[in-house]
Design a protein around this motif. Structure first.
Motif, PDB file in Angstrom:
ATOM      1  N   GLY A 126      59.056  46.158 -34.943  1.00 11.13           N
ATOM      2  CA  GLY A 126      58.613  46.216 -36.334  1.00 11.13           C
ATOM      3  C   GLY A 126      57.581  47.307 -36.513  1.00 11.13           C
ATOM      4  N   PHE A 127      57.651  47.996 -37.638  1.00 12.20           N
ATOM      5  CA  PHE A 127      56.637  48.990 -37.976  1.00 12.20           C
ATOM      6  C   PHE A 127      56.073  48.623 -39.341  1.00 12.20           C
ATOM      7  CE2 PHE A 127      59.686  51.424 -35.330  1.00 12.20           C
ATOM      8  CZ  PHE A 127      58.836  51.837 -34.319  1.00 12.20           C
ATOM      9  N   ALA A 128      54.904  48.031 -39.338  1.00 11.12           N
ATOM     10  CA  ALA A 128      54.293  47.614 -40.597  1.00 11.12           C
ATOM     11  C   ALA A 128      52.932  48.261 -40.728  1.00 11.12           C
ATOM     12  CB  ALA A 128      54.157  46.091 -40.642  1.00 11.12           C
ATOM     13  N   GLY A 129      52.537  48.565 -41.944  1.00  3.87           N
ATOM     14  CA  GLY A 129      51.239  49.171 -42.178  1.00  3.87           C
ATOM     15  C   GLY A 129      50.112  48.155 -42.071  1.00  3.87           C
ATOM     16  N   ASP A 130      48.912  48.614 -42.364  1.00  2.44           N
ATOM     17  CA  ASP A 130      47.756  47.722 -42.233  1.00  2.44           C
ATOM     18  C   ASP A 130      47.788  46.620 -43.286  1.00  2.44           C
ATOM     19  OD1 ASP A 130      47.199  50.542 -43.293  1.00  2.44           O
ATOM     20  OD2 ASP A 130      45.702  49.392 -44.391  1.00  2.44           O
ATOM     21  N   GLY A 131      48.179  46.945 -44.519  1.00  6.87           N
ATOM     22  CA  GLY A 131      48.277  45.909 -45.550  1.00  6.87           C
ATOM     23  C   GLY A 131      49.385  44.933 -45.231  1.00  6.87           C
ATOM     24  N   GLY A 132      50.529  45.459 -44.798  1.00 13.03           N
ATOM     25  CA  GLY A 132      51.676  44.621 -44.458  1.00 13.03           C
ATOM     26  C   GLY A 132      51.425  43.733 -43.255  1.00 13.03           C
ATOM     27  N   THR A 133      50.411  44.070 -42.463  1.00 16.41           N
ATOM     28  CA  THR A 133      50.106  43.300 -41.259  1.00 16.41           C
ATOM     29  C   THR A 133      48.910  42.373 -41.455  1.00 16.41           C
ATOM     30  OG1 THR A 133      50.941  45.076 -39.860  1.00 16.41           O
ATOM     31  CG2 THR A 133      49.453  43.487 -38.816  1.00 16.41           C
ATOM     32  N   ALA A 134      47.774  42.964 -41.810  1.00 15.05           N
ATOM     33  CA  ALA A 134      46.526  42.185 -41.835  1.00 15.05           C
ATOM     34  C   ALA A 134      46.385  41.359 -43.109  1.00 15.05           C
ATOM     35  CB  ALA A 134      45.329  43.124 -41.688  1.00 15.05           C
ATOM     36  N   ASP A 135      47.114  41.769 -44.174  1.00 15.30           N
ATOM     37  CA  ASP A 135      47.021  41.015 -45.424  1.00 15.30           C
ATOM     38  C   ASP A 135      48.280  40.172 -45.636  1.00 15.30           C
ATOM     39  OD1 ASP A 135      44.583  42.260 -45.781  1.00 15.30           O
ATOM     40  OD2 ASP A 135      45.309  43.737 -47.209  1.00 15.30           O
ATOM     41  N   ILE A 136      49.275  40.748 -46.295  1.00 10.57           N
ATOM     42  CA  ILE A 136      50.415  39.945 -46.776  1.00 10.57           C
ATOM     43  C   ILE A 136      51.319  39.462 -45.647  1.00 10.57           C
ATOM     44  CG2 ILE A 136      51.947  41.903 -47.264  1.00 10.57           C
ATOM     45  CD1 ILE A 136      52.781  40.415 -49.839  1.00 10.57           C
ATOM     46  N   GLY A 137      51.369  40.190 -44.531  1.00 13.69           N
ATOM     47  CA  GLY A 137      52.303  39.799 -43.472  1.00 13.69           C
ATOM     48  C   GLY A 137      51.700  38.944 -42.379  1.00 13.69           C
ATOM     49  N   LEU A 138      50.441  38.569 -42.539  1.00  4.95           N
ATOM     50  CA  LEU A 138      49.714  37.883 -41.457  1.00  4.95           C
ATOM     51  C   LEU A 138      50.321  36.512 -41.126  1.00  4.95           C
ATOM     52  CD1 LEU A 138      47.330  38.155 -39.549  1.00  4.95           C
ATOM     53  CD2 LEU A 138      45.840  37.264 -41.325  1.00  4.95           C
ATOM     54  N   GLN A 139      50.740  35.791 -42.162  1.00  5.75           N
ATOM     55  CA  GLN A 139      51.292  34.447 -41.947  1.00  5.75           C
ATOM     56  C   GLN A 139      52.578  34.497 -41.125  1.00  5.75           C
ATOM     57  OE1 GLN A 139      51.551  31.814 -45.408  1.00  5.75           O
ATOM     58  NE2 GLN A 139      53.655  31.374 -44.853  1.00  5.75           N
TER      59      GLN A 139
END
Lengths: 279, 342
Positions: A96-109
């Protein structure tokens, strides 16, 4: 055998995309896929790399690749891994290649869910320290003092979330931080992660000239300097143990690092007396 | 539902991977990933869970992944309520999924079997949502005929993912951005596949009848509608009671009929037009309201025939009685129109 930048795969797996000049994120993706090769299945949520790589009919990935909902990087990876295994295929790597928002914010769960299941996936967060694709809004990984379009004058009042500590606390099998300024370290960590069965997380600092305010030919140099001055560290977490891979060589130059970037220039009337509180 | 499937997987009677997820959003995302990997996938949800995965519904549909999902129709917050109504799935009619509505437990089982066959047909390739009334069908017991594996094999072939799967010999991008010059072409193809699904549904029901002896009737299930002057259109588990009321009204000389909608997407417009063309007056009873408008089923039906009366009932699990249904027929006879609440 350890791979070096010199003997990387000559083939390109991510090219012809629309990334900005000097983009750190696209370099992180390009190099990772050269290490992982054609058996990698790339999974990208909404973000810079999906926005620049998936423009029909100009599709920039030469391996199997899929665009996912913003919050769903890890859960889609889970499904792909399980499905391929159910088909009896075992020589592949879902990355997976996710940005910081996609990882630490919306994708954290979803990431936490995948770590909880122990899914055999490699999650790479390319961290450009704000929502660059949508116009440089603050994310949970924007550093203290950095201006974004949603922290326009005073800069971010919060420190970066420590994603490595978060995934370690969730029970991840392998975690590492990296920088595109130290490519051989990044390559080594991807190679190592690919050899581990379990949930792997690599967090790579990927400077963004547009969002950070520096010249497009300085990306790699800035990414290197971030490590040298101690603004970013190269760490590894494995079997419950932490390892620092590189001591900052010139921590006294932190101010020089910041002065090179437009995002840290705070006008006099917005500077607060207790600047960088907590440091 | 998933609890029983977990038992099947753990005791080895079902050759499947059971993925424990932390949310509905991840449930459908994982199902989509698995479908992309080239295997048959199933999930189930309800109510707020369906809304929580709403974003992923359009990804799964636009990506043309033949996922089958059972949705237990339950009310939406606020006020919080765990009982049945159809506001959850009806609010997502436009998400690009086939939507079918079952009347009883047997039909849920039968529809689910057929759903895989229909969704996976190479000319359809659209995910399929089987809806059943929360509480009335999910929390009550009914005896059902459980098919044998031999019977299932006759209506459901081995899974063939077609081209829409990860292939290491021929790697591709499976989701992408399509700008204004390309966007509509993808949606038009999706729409046409949904319309084509009627042929596939018809064939699936014929095969099903040959194997099981039970006959299903496509988009609608018409009861005493041939000469009916007053027809009540509805869906789901309340239909049986509506038919009973129609029978007793017939005994007293009222030409009453009931039209149960089995599918809402694709929308059975031709079947509705055919059945209702000679009716004097049409009412729609539904467990749903589009606030400030009318019931969504009513709005859809009225796009085909001049239905006048829309009755909103059963919200949050409220009972709908035979007397109330008889009252709807009386309202029709009295020429009432508009939106009325039970």
């Amino acid at each position: 055998m350890a791979m070096s930048a010199r003997d990387l795969d000559k083939r390109e797996f991510f090219f012809g995309h629309k990334a900005c000049a000097g983009c750190g994120g696209s370099l992180a993706v390009r190099i990772a896929l050269k290490v992982l090769g054609e058996r990698a299945v790339s999974v990208l949520p909404a973000g810079c790399m999906s926005a620049v790589g998936f423009n029909f009919p100009q599709l920039a990935f030469t391996n199997n690749a899929f665009i996912t909902p913003f919050a769903a990087t890890a859960s889609v990876m889970t499904g792909i891994e399980a499905g391929l295994r159910q088909r009896g295929i075992d020589d592949f790597q879902v990355v997976g290649f996710a940005g910081d928002g996609g990882t630490a914010d919306i994708g954290l769960q979803a990431l936490s869910g995948a770590i909880d299941r122990g899914d055999n996936i490699l999650y790479i967060c390319y961290d450009n320290e704000a929502y660059m694709n949508t116009g440089i809004q603050k994310s949970g990984l924007t550093p203290y003092g950095a201006k974004t379009t949603t922290t326009p004058y005073k800069g971010s009042r919060r420190h970066k979330k420590d994603m490595l500590a978060i995934v370690a606390a969730n029970g991840v099998d392998y975690a590492a931080s990296a920088s595109i300024g130290y490519l051989e370290d990044y390559i080594r960590k991807i190679e190592k992660a690919a050899g581990i069965t379990g949930t792997k997380y690599i967090h790579v600092l990927a400077p963004c000239p547009v969002g950070w305010g520096f010249k497009t030919d300085e990306t790699v140099d800035i990414a290197r300097e971030a490590v040298d001055v101690g603004a970013w560290s190269l760490r590894e977490y494995e079997n419950g143990e932490w390892k620092l891979n590189r001591e900052p060589s010139r921590p006294q130059d932190l101010e020089l690092y910041m002065k090179r970037q437009g995002r840290f220039k705070i006008e006099k009337q917005y500077q607060e007396e207790n600047n960088y509180a907590g440091e | 539902m998933v609890e029983r499937l977990a038992e099947f997987v753990e005791d080895g009677s079902l050759d499947a991977e059971f993925i424990h997820v932390e949310s509905e959003h991840s449930a459908l995302s994982a199902a989509m990933g698995a479908s992309l990997a080239g295997v048959r996938t199933f999930t189930a949800t309800s109510s707020q869970g369906l809304l929580y995965m709403a974003e992923v519904l359009t990804y799964a549909a636009g990506g043309r992944f033949p996922i089958v999902m059972i949705n237990a129709n339950r009310s939406l917050a606020l006020p919080w309520n765990i009982y049945g109504d159809q506001r959850d799935s009806l609010s997502l009619l436009d998400s690009g999924w086939i939507q079918a509505y079952a009347e009883n437990a047997q039909e849920v089982l039968d529809l689910t079997l057929m759903a895989f066959r229909i969704a996976e047909d190479t000319a359809v390739r659209v995910p399929f949502m089987v809806n059943l009334d929360g509480f009335h069908l999910t929390h009550t017991y009914e005896v059902v005929d459980v098919p044998t594996k031999e019977q299932i094999d006759k209506i459901l072939p081995d899974y063939d993912p077609g081209e829409n799967q990860i292939d290491f010999e021929n790697p591709r991008s499976f989701g992408f951005t399509a700008g204004p010059e390309w966007n509509a072409s993808f949606h038009k193809a999706h729409h046409e596949a949904m319309l084509h699904a009627w042929n596939v549904i018809d064939r699936a029901e014929n095969t099903f009848h040959a194997v099981f002896g039970r006959r299903y009737s496509g988009g609608v299930d018409a009861y005493r509608c041939d000469d009916a002057e007053y027809v009540l259109v509805t869906l789901g588990s309340v239909s049986g009671l509506c038919r009973q009321v129609a029978d007793s009204l017939r005994e007293s000389g009222v030409k009453a009929g009931v039209l149960r909608l089995r599918y809402l997407r694709p929308f059975p417009d031709e079947a509705i037009r055919k059945v209702l063309s000679s009716a004097k007056s049409v009412a729609v009873l539904e467990k749903d309201i589009s606030f400030g408008g009318a019931g969504t089923v009513f709005t859809n039906v009225r796009s085909i025939v001049p239905a006048k009366l829309n009755v909103i009932g059963g919200l949050g699990g409220a009972d709908i009685s035979a007397a109330q249904i008889a009252g709807i027929f009386e309202s029709l006879q009295a020429g009432e129109s508009g939106v009325k609440w039970l």
